[in-house]
Design an enzyme around this catalytic site. Structure first.
Site, PDB file in Angstrom:
ATOM      1  N   ILE A   1       0.820  -1.216   0.000  1.00 57.03           N
ATOM      2  CA  ILE A   1       0.000   0.000   0.000  1.00 57.03           C
ATOM      3  C   ILE A   1       0.856   1.269   0.000  1.00 57.03           C
ATOM      4  O   ILE A   1       0.416   2.321  -0.476  1.00 57.03           O
ATOM      5  CB  ILE A   1      -0.980  -0.027   1.207  1.00 57.03           C
ATOM      6  CG1 ILE A   1      -2.182   0.886   0.969  1.00 57.03           C
ATOM      7  CG2 ILE A   1      -0.277   0.332   2.519  1.00 57.03           C
ATOM      8  CD1 ILE A   1      -3.325   0.674   1.939  1.00 57.03           C
TER       9      ILE A   1
ATOM     10  N   GLY B   1       3.682  -4.973  10.833  1.00 57.24           N
ATOM     11  CA  GLY B   1       2.723  -5.069   9.734  1.00 57.24           C
ATOM     12  C   GLY B   1       2.672  -3.832   8.860  1.00 57.24           C
ATOM     13  O   GLY B   1       3.691  -3.184   8.611  1.00 57.24           O
ATOM     14  N   VAL B   2       1.466  -3.489   8.430  1.00 54.03           N
ATOM     15  CA  VAL B   2       1.300  -2.350   7.523  1.00 54.03           C
ATOM     16  C   VAL B   2       1.646  -1.035   8.239  1.00 54.03           C
ATOM     17  O   VAL B   2       2.137  -0.084   7.618  1.00 54.03           O
ATOM     18  CB  VAL B   2      -0.112  -2.360   6.890  1.00 54.03           C
ATOM     19  CG1 VAL B   2      -1.195  -2.012   7.888  1.00 54.03           C
ATOM     20  CG2 VAL B   2      -0.177  -1.466   5.679  1.00 54.03           C
ATOM     21  N   ASP B   3       1.417  -0.987   9.531  1.00 51.62           N
ATOM     22  CA  ASP B   3       1.734   0.197  10.339  1.00 51.62           C
ATOM     23  C   ASP B   3       3.244   0.486  10.257  1.00 51.62           C
ATOM     24  O   ASP B   3       3.672   1.628   9.986  1.00 51.62           O
ATOM     25  CB  ASP B   3       1.311  -0.088  11.789  1.00 51.62           C
ATOM     26  CG  ASP B   3       1.258   1.140  12.681  1.00 51.62           C
ATOM     27  OD1 ASP B   3       1.389   2.262  12.153  1.00 51.62           O
ATOM     28  OD2 ASP B   3       1.081   0.969  13.900  1.00 51.62           O
TER      29      ASP B   3
ATOM     30  N   GLY C   1      -4.138  -9.237  10.180  1.00 52.10           N
ATOM     31  CA  GLY C   1      -2.761  -9.694  10.361  1.00 52.10           C
ATOM     32  C   GLY C   1      -2.516 -10.018  11.824  1.00 52.10           C
ATOM     33  O   GLY C   1      -3.061 -11.000  12.353  1.00 52.10           O
ATOM     34  N   ILE C   2      -1.766  -9.161  12.476  1.00 47.84           N
ATOM     35  CA  ILE C   2      -1.387  -9.359  13.874  1.00 47.84           C
ATOM     36  C   ILE C   2      -2.625  -9.484  14.778  1.00 47.84           C
ATOM     37  O   ILE C   2      -2.619 -10.238  15.746  1.00 47.84           O
ATOM     38  CB  ILE C   2      -0.458  -8.195  14.315  1.00 47.84           C
ATOM     39  CG1 ILE C   2       0.882  -8.321  13.563  1.00 47.84           C
ATOM     40  CG2 ILE C   2      -0.242  -8.176  15.822  1.00 47.84           C
ATOM     41  CD1 ILE C   2       1.749  -7.072  13.565  1.00 47.84           C
TER      42      ILE C   2
HETATM   43  N1  AR6 Z   1       0.718  -3.089   2.295  1.00 41.25           N
HETATM   44  C1  AR6 Z   1      -0.551  -3.560   2.374  1.00 41.25           C
HETATM   45  N2  AR6 Z   1      -0.955  -4.459   3.297  1.00 41.25           N
HETATM   46  C2  AR6 Z   1      -0.028  -4.895   4.183  1.00 41.25           C
HETATM   47  C3  AR6 Z   1       1.314  -4.445   4.177  1.00 41.25           C
HETATM   48  C4  AR6 Z   1       1.668  -3.496   3.185  1.00 41.25           C
HETATM   49  N3  AR6 Z   1       2.902  -2.997   3.096  1.00 41.25           N
HETATM   50  N4  AR6 Z   1       1.969  -5.073   5.196  1.00 41.25           N
HETATM   51  C5  AR6 Z   1       1.067  -5.888   5.796  1.00 41.25           C
HETATM   52  N5  AR6 Z   1      -0.136  -5.801   5.181  1.00 41.25           N
HETATM   53  P1  AR6 Z   1      -1.427  -5.897  10.261  1.00 41.25           P
HETATM   54  P2  AR6 Z   1      -3.672  -5.615  12.149  1.00 41.25           P
HETATM   55  C6  AR6 Z   1      -1.401  -6.500   5.487  1.00 41.25           C
HETATM   56  O1  AR6 Z   1      -0.798  -6.951  11.082  1.00 41.25           O
HETATM   57  O2  AR6 Z   1      -3.997  -7.055  11.998  1.00 41.25           O
HETATM   58  C7  AR6 Z   1       0.635  -3.426  14.009  1.00 41.25           C
HETATM   59  O3  AR6 Z   1       1.731  -3.774  14.819  1.00 41.25           O
HETATM   60  C8  AR6 Z   1      -1.354  -7.806   6.212  1.00 41.25           C
HETATM   61  O4  AR6 Z   1      -1.068  -8.877   5.312  1.00 41.25           O
HETATM   62  O5  AR6 Z   1      -0.568  -4.880   9.653  1.00 41.25           O
HETATM   63  O6  AR6 Z   1      -4.779  -4.621  12.079  1.00 41.25           O
HETATM   64  C9  AR6 Z   1      -0.153  -2.273  14.592  1.00 41.25           C
HETATM   65  O7  AR6 Z   1       0.682  -1.333  15.237  1.00 41.25           O
HETATM   66  C10 AR6 Z   1      -2.775  -7.908   6.750  1.00 41.25           C
HETATM   67  O8  AR6 Z   1      -3.643  -8.485   5.791  1.00 41.25           O
HETATM   68  O9  AR6 Z   1      -2.569  -5.094  11.106  1.00 41.25           O
HETATM   69  C11 AR6 Z   1      -1.064  -2.972  15.558  1.00 41.25           C
HETATM   70  O10 AR6 Z   1      -0.405  -3.230  16.782  1.00 41.25           O
HETATM   71  C12 AR6 Z   1      -3.192  -6.445   6.944  1.00 41.25           C
HETATM   72  O11 AR6 Z   1      -2.171  -5.657   6.319  1.00 41.25           O
HETATM   73  C13 AR6 Z   1      -1.380  -4.289  14.874  1.00 41.25           C
HETATM   74  O12 AR6 Z   1      -0.274  -4.514  13.998  1.00 41.25           O
HETATM   75  C14 AR6 Z   1      -3.303  -6.019   8.390  1.00 41.25           C
HETATM   76  O13 AR6 Z   1      -2.264  -6.645   9.142  1.00 41.25           O
HETATM   77  C15 AR6 Z   1      -2.602  -4.202  14.034  1.00 41.25           C
HETATM   78  O14 AR6 Z   1      -2.924  -5.473  13.542  1.00 41.25           O
END
Ligand code: AR6
Length: 169
Positions: free
Chosen positions: A10, A31-33, A122-123
């Protein structure tokens, strides 16, 4: 309002707004954050810290907006998805509320295009199929005002297939 589906990172998209799946601290994470803060640089974190100082972070289901720093976007909308707890803590309603609050901020800030990741899948381990249903239903129900285009950005193949199946149906 057009709805599109993409597979990829993204942080690479050229859109008005990028949505972040943040946590209540707004201070970044994995993750995405993590990817958004790394690519966007310190200006995003500075805005997040200012919001924390003003209102003490962001609650689950709510959203806040910041600069997009070095990203090719105008704004980042940070929302905090629910952590999956076996459907015992109103997780579906909280996830729906994330999408609704993201849409509200996007319209208030006159964004015309918005890229959204698969919040909570994700997480936070929200079941992907259920999360995709909620995301698509909530976005499809929105009558775009400023918003002309919403892009669901899936990073993993499983989410991409789930979204494709629902959007094709
Ligand atoms: N681009 C698009 N999607 C992504 C990317 C990217 N670069 N990287 C990961 N994803 P997550 P959550 C997807 O874990 O479950 C963080 O530590 C990933 O495959 O990022 O809402 C925050 O600070 C998944 O489908 O977020 C919070 O503590 C989706 O993004 C916690 O994680 C969401 O995964 C939030 O957990």
């Amino acid at each position: 309002m057009k709805i599109k589906l993409l597979k990829g990172d993204i942080t690479k998209l050229v859109v008005d707004g990028i949505v972040n799946a943040a946590n209540t601290s707004l201070l970044g994470g994995g993750g995405v954050d993590g990817a958004i803060h790394r690519a966007g640089g310190k200006l995003i974190l500075e805005d997040c810290v200012a919001i924390r100082n003003r209102q003490g972070g962001c609650k689950v289901g709510e959203a806040v907006i910041t600069t997009a720093g070095n990203l090719s976007a105008k704004k980042v909308i940070h929302t905090v998805g629910p952590r999956w707890n076996n459907n015992q803590s109103n997780e579906p309603q909280k996830l729906e509320s994330c999408y609704l609050n993201v849409l509200k901020l996007a319209e208030e800030n006159q964004l015309s295009s918005l890229a959204i990741p698969n919040i909570s899948t994700g997480i936070y381990r929200f079941p992907k199929g259920k999360a995709a249903q909620i995301a698509i239903k909530t976005i499809q129900a929105h009558k775009g005002n400023s918003l002309q285009e919403v892009i669901f950005v899936c990073y993993d193949e499983e989410n991409y297939q789930l979204y494709q199946n629902i959007l094709d149906a």
